[in-house]
Design an enzyme around this catalytic site. Structure first.
Site, PDB file in Angstrom:
ATOM      1  N   LYS A 130       0.863  -1.183   0.000  1.00  0.00           N
ATOM      2  CA  LYS A 130       0.000   0.000   0.000  1.00  0.00           C
ATOM      3  C   LYS A 130       0.895   1.227   0.000  1.00  0.00           C
ATOM      4  O   LYS A 130       2.012   1.183   0.508  1.00  0.00           O
ATOM      5  CB  LYS A 130      -0.884   0.040   1.249  1.00  0.00           C
ATOM      6  CG  LYS A 130      -2.137   0.858   1.056  1.00  0.00           C
ATOM      7  CD  LYS A 130      -3.181   0.036   0.343  1.00  0.00           C
ATOM      8  CE  LYS A 130      -4.442   0.808   0.058  1.00  0.00           C
ATOM      9  NZ  LYS A 130      -5.519  -0.117  -0.334  1.00  0.00           N
ATOM     10  N   ASP A 170      -6.929   4.361  -4.583  1.00  0.00           N
ATOM     11  CA  ASP A 170      -7.606   4.134  -3.301  1.00  0.00           C
ATOM     12  C   ASP A 170      -8.263   5.479  -2.986  1.00  0.00           C
ATOM     13  O   ASP A 170      -8.480   6.284  -3.903  1.00  0.00           O
ATOM     14  CB  ASP A 170      -6.590   3.693  -2.226  1.00  0.00           C
ATOM     15  CG  ASP A 170      -7.249   3.088  -0.986  1.00  0.00           C
ATOM     16  OD1 ASP A 170      -7.616   1.909  -1.018  1.00  0.00           O
ATOM     17  OD2 ASP A 170      -7.423   3.812   0.021  1.00  0.00           O
ATOM     18  N   GLY A 241     -20.273   6.401   2.346  1.00  0.00           N
ATOM     19  CA  GLY A 241     -19.329   6.841   1.335  1.00  0.00           C
ATOM     20  C   GLY A 241     -20.085   7.371   0.134  1.00  0.00           C
ATOM     21  O   GLY A 241     -21.327   7.216   0.028  1.00  0.00           O
ATOM     22  N   GLY A 243     -17.843   7.790  -2.872  1.00  0.00           N
ATOM     23  CA  GLY A 243     -16.765   7.695  -3.861  1.00  0.00           C
ATOM     24  C   GLY A 243     -16.953   6.503  -4.773  1.00  0.00           C
ATOM     25  O   GLY A 243     -18.062   5.986  -4.922  1.00  0.00           O
ATOM     26  N   ASN A 244     -15.864   6.068  -5.348  1.00  0.00           N
ATOM     27  CA  ASN A 244     -15.920   5.017  -6.372  1.00  0.00           C
ATOM     28  C   ASN A 244     -16.624   3.749  -5.894  1.00  0.00           C
ATOM     29  O   ASN A 244     -17.501   3.218  -6.570  1.00  0.00           O
ATOM     30  CB  ASN A 244     -14.479   4.721  -6.831  1.00  0.00           C
ATOM     31  CG  ASN A 244     -14.391   3.465  -7.664  1.00  0.00           C
ATOM     32  OD1 ASN A 244     -14.128   2.387  -7.152  1.00  0.00           O
ATOM     33  ND2 ASN A 244     -14.646   3.596  -8.943  1.00  0.00           N
ATOM     34  N   VAL A 245     -16.255   3.259  -4.709  1.00  0.00           N
ATOM     35  CA  VAL A 245     -16.834   1.993  -4.234  1.00  0.00           C
ATOM     36  C   VAL A 245     -18.326   2.174  -3.957  1.00  0.00           C
ATOM     37  O   VAL A 245     -19.167   1.376  -4.400  1.00  0.00           O
ATOM     38  CB  VAL A 245     -16.097   1.479  -2.976  1.00  0.00           C
ATOM     39  CG1 VAL A 245     -16.675   0.132  -2.543  1.00  0.00           C
ATOM     40  CG2 VAL A 245     -14.600   1.372  -3.213  1.00  0.00           C
ATOM     41  N   ALA A 246     -18.678   3.230  -3.229  1.00  0.00           N
ATOM     42  CA  ALA A 246     -20.076   3.485  -2.856  1.00  0.00           C
ATOM     43  C   ALA A 246     -20.951   3.666  -4.094  1.00  0.00           C
ATOM     44  O   ALA A 246     -22.070   3.129  -4.171  1.00  0.00           O
ATOM     45  CB  ALA A 246     -20.161   4.720  -1.971  1.00  0.00           C
TER      46      ALA A 246
HETATM   47  N1  GLU Z   1      -7.232   0.174  -3.218  1.00  0.00           N
HETATM   48  C1  GLU Z   1      -7.941  -1.012  -3.608  1.00  0.00           C
HETATM   49  C2  GLU Z   1      -7.954  -1.988  -2.463  1.00  0.00           C
HETATM   50  O1  GLU Z   1      -7.996  -1.585  -1.315  1.00  0.00           O
HETATM   51  C3  GLU Z   1      -7.454  -1.585  -4.936  1.00  0.00           C
HETATM   52  C4  GLU Z   1      -6.012  -1.928  -4.996  1.00  0.00           C
HETATM   53  C5  GLU Z   1      -5.512  -2.345  -6.368  1.00  0.00           C
HETATM   54  O2  GLU Z   1      -6.293  -2.380  -7.322  1.00  0.00           O
HETATM   55  O3  GLU Z   1      -4.310  -2.614  -6.468  1.00  0.00           O
HETATM   56  O4  GLU Z   1      -7.977  -3.184  -2.623  1.00  0.00           O
END
Ligand code: GLU
Length: 451
Positions: A130, A170, A241, A243-246
């Site tokens: 990360k 992220d 949220g 953003g993208n996920v929500a």
């Molecule tokens: N940030 C996303 C996660 O928490 C995706 C990470 C990625 O695609 O490498 O899994």
């Protein structure tokens, strides 16, 4: 847990706390995994002799660097950049980059640790990492974001590569940021490779990567619900949220017949009792992705909705909760409210959104509860599919990618059932996900010797 195993857990934890003082999020993520897998480890003493867990909690490499850049007024700004390369036992390091003012070493380590197990669950060959910075993109101009990304990548580029470490997005890092990061990487290294994922469709990105985390979350939740003969049809769903996920979790849940009644950001949440529909979703996509506005504007646009500043959605009665904002956004009292409000299923789209006390409430009340490392793995899994397409220099159709994503989420669900089903039939997805991920990474570490 027997006394020997309890002592083993506490020995690992006291080592982690002593070596990483004050890093509470990292301690929290490690404790959850160690408590889940300790009985497995003590049953296989060679894993203890080889100190597999002691090695897993020590990142293979941590890079911390200065990121100097100039704002639009000509003033010099200094941020801190991070990349935690946690574990490369099963593949090149892989994991997102987070730009948020809260980013620090503890948050980077917890995310890299979670990522290691999540990536193992995807069935694809990816290690865990990360990265990020305490840079806050909110209110910055495009030009400022670009200069920051270029400075960040000028240092990061020497530590990454398509076979070494493949970053992605992220919180605070979406298509715009990946574009600027990729452009600078390509310029400095003079190579056009799949070293970042989440790229634009015209330059190596995969169809469905933007949708993948939210869609994968709903595919996973559907599998959980089906163990009880349930589905999303006519269920009231809380999403946090915006953003993208929500966004894509809400979109998929609506398409599966659910009534999604909330969204949130760090300032508050909106409650729309009538539920989001296509028109309202389109508004949210435009508000967040084009205008980069705040969720309170939703309640100004749609008068049936109410905005609650400074609050989170969890006290609204619901059937299903999809936390898609950030770590520790569901605390004990929130979990109690969810149970009281009739919630039967909590599937995490964010990383570690529930505190340990909240998780204990979910397990005690035998809710369907899945940790993010299982239910949000569709994002990184589709990043893995993007890497495959880049390597063979081909592009798959949306149908092909979606079929892979559905299969992967269903395999993760099966792994959770295999290792998490208790004698009374209740599925402890936390235990299932942690043991399944651990077995894969630990096995690879044993095979590769003391490295
Ligand atoms: N940030 C996303 C996660 O928490 C995706 C990470 C990625 O695609 O490498 O899994």
């Amino acid at each position: 847990m027997d006394k020997f195993t309890r002592n083993y857990v506490e020995k690992i934890m006291s080592g982690v706390i002593a070596r990483n003082p004050g890093e509470s999020e990292f301690h929290q993520a490690v404790r959850e995994v160690v408590e889940s897998v300790a009985s497995y480890i003590t049953a296989y003493p060679h894993l203890m002799d080889l100190k597999i867990m002691e090695r897993m909690v020590e990142p293979e490499r941590v890079i911390i660097f200065r990121v100097p850049w100039m704002d639009d007024r000509g003033e010099i700004q200094i941020n801190r950049g991070f990349r935690v390369q946690m574990n490369s036992a099963i593949g090149p390091y892989k994991g997102g980059i987070r730009f948020h003012s809260s980013v620090n070493l503890s948050i980077m380590k917890f995310l890299a640790f979670e990522q290691t197990f999540k990536n193992a669950l995807t069935t694809l060959p990816m290690g865990g990492a990360k990265g990020g910075s305490d840079f806050n993109p909110r209110g910055k101009s495009d030009a400022e974001v670009m200069r920051f990304c270029q400075s960040f990548m000028t240092e990061l580029q020497r530590h990454i590569g398509q076979d070494t470490d493949v970053p992605a997005g992220d919180i605070g890092v979406g298509g715009r940021e990946i574009g600027y990061l990729f452009g600078q990487y390509k310029r400095l290294r003079d190579e056009f490779t799949g070293t970042l994922t989440g790229k634009g469709l015209a330059w190596g990105g995969s169809l469905l990567r933007p949708e993948a985390t939210g869609y994968g979350l709903c595919y996973f939740a559907l599998q959980m619900l089906s163990t009880k003969g349930e589905s999303f049809k006519d269920k009231t769903v809380l999403v946090s949220g915006a953003g993208n996920v929500a966004q894509y979790a809400a979109k998929k849940a609506v398409s599966l017949g659910a009534k999604v009644v909330t969204l949130s950001d760090s300032d508050g949440f909106i409650h729309d009792p009538e539920g989001l529909d296509e028109e309202k979703l389109a508004y949210v996509f435009e508000l967040k992705n084009i205008r980069r506005g705040r969720i309170k504007e939703y309640a100004e646009k749609f008068p049936g909705a109410t905005y609650y500043p400074g609050e989170r959605p969890w006290r609204i009665p619901c059937d299903i909760a999809l936390p898609c904002a950030t770590q520790n956004e569901i605390e004990k009292a929130d979990a109690e409210n969810l149970v009281k409000g009739g919630c039967m299923c909590v599937a995490e789209g964010a990383n570690m959104p529930s505190t340990p006390e909240a998780i204990a409430i979910f397990l005690e009340h035998k809710l369907l509860y899945s940790p993010g490392k299982a239910s949000n793995a569709g994002g990184v899994a589709t990043s893995g599919l993007e890497m495959s397409q880049n390597s063979i220099r081909q592009k798959w159709t949306a149908e092909e990618v979606d079929a892979h994503l559905r299969r992967i989420m269903s395999d993760i669900h099966a792994a959770c059932l295999k290792y998490g089903t208790q004698e009374d039939g209740y599925v402890n997805y936390v235990k299932g996900a942690n043991i399944a991920g651990f077995i894969k990474v630990a096995g690879a570490m044993v095979d590769q010797g003391l490295v």
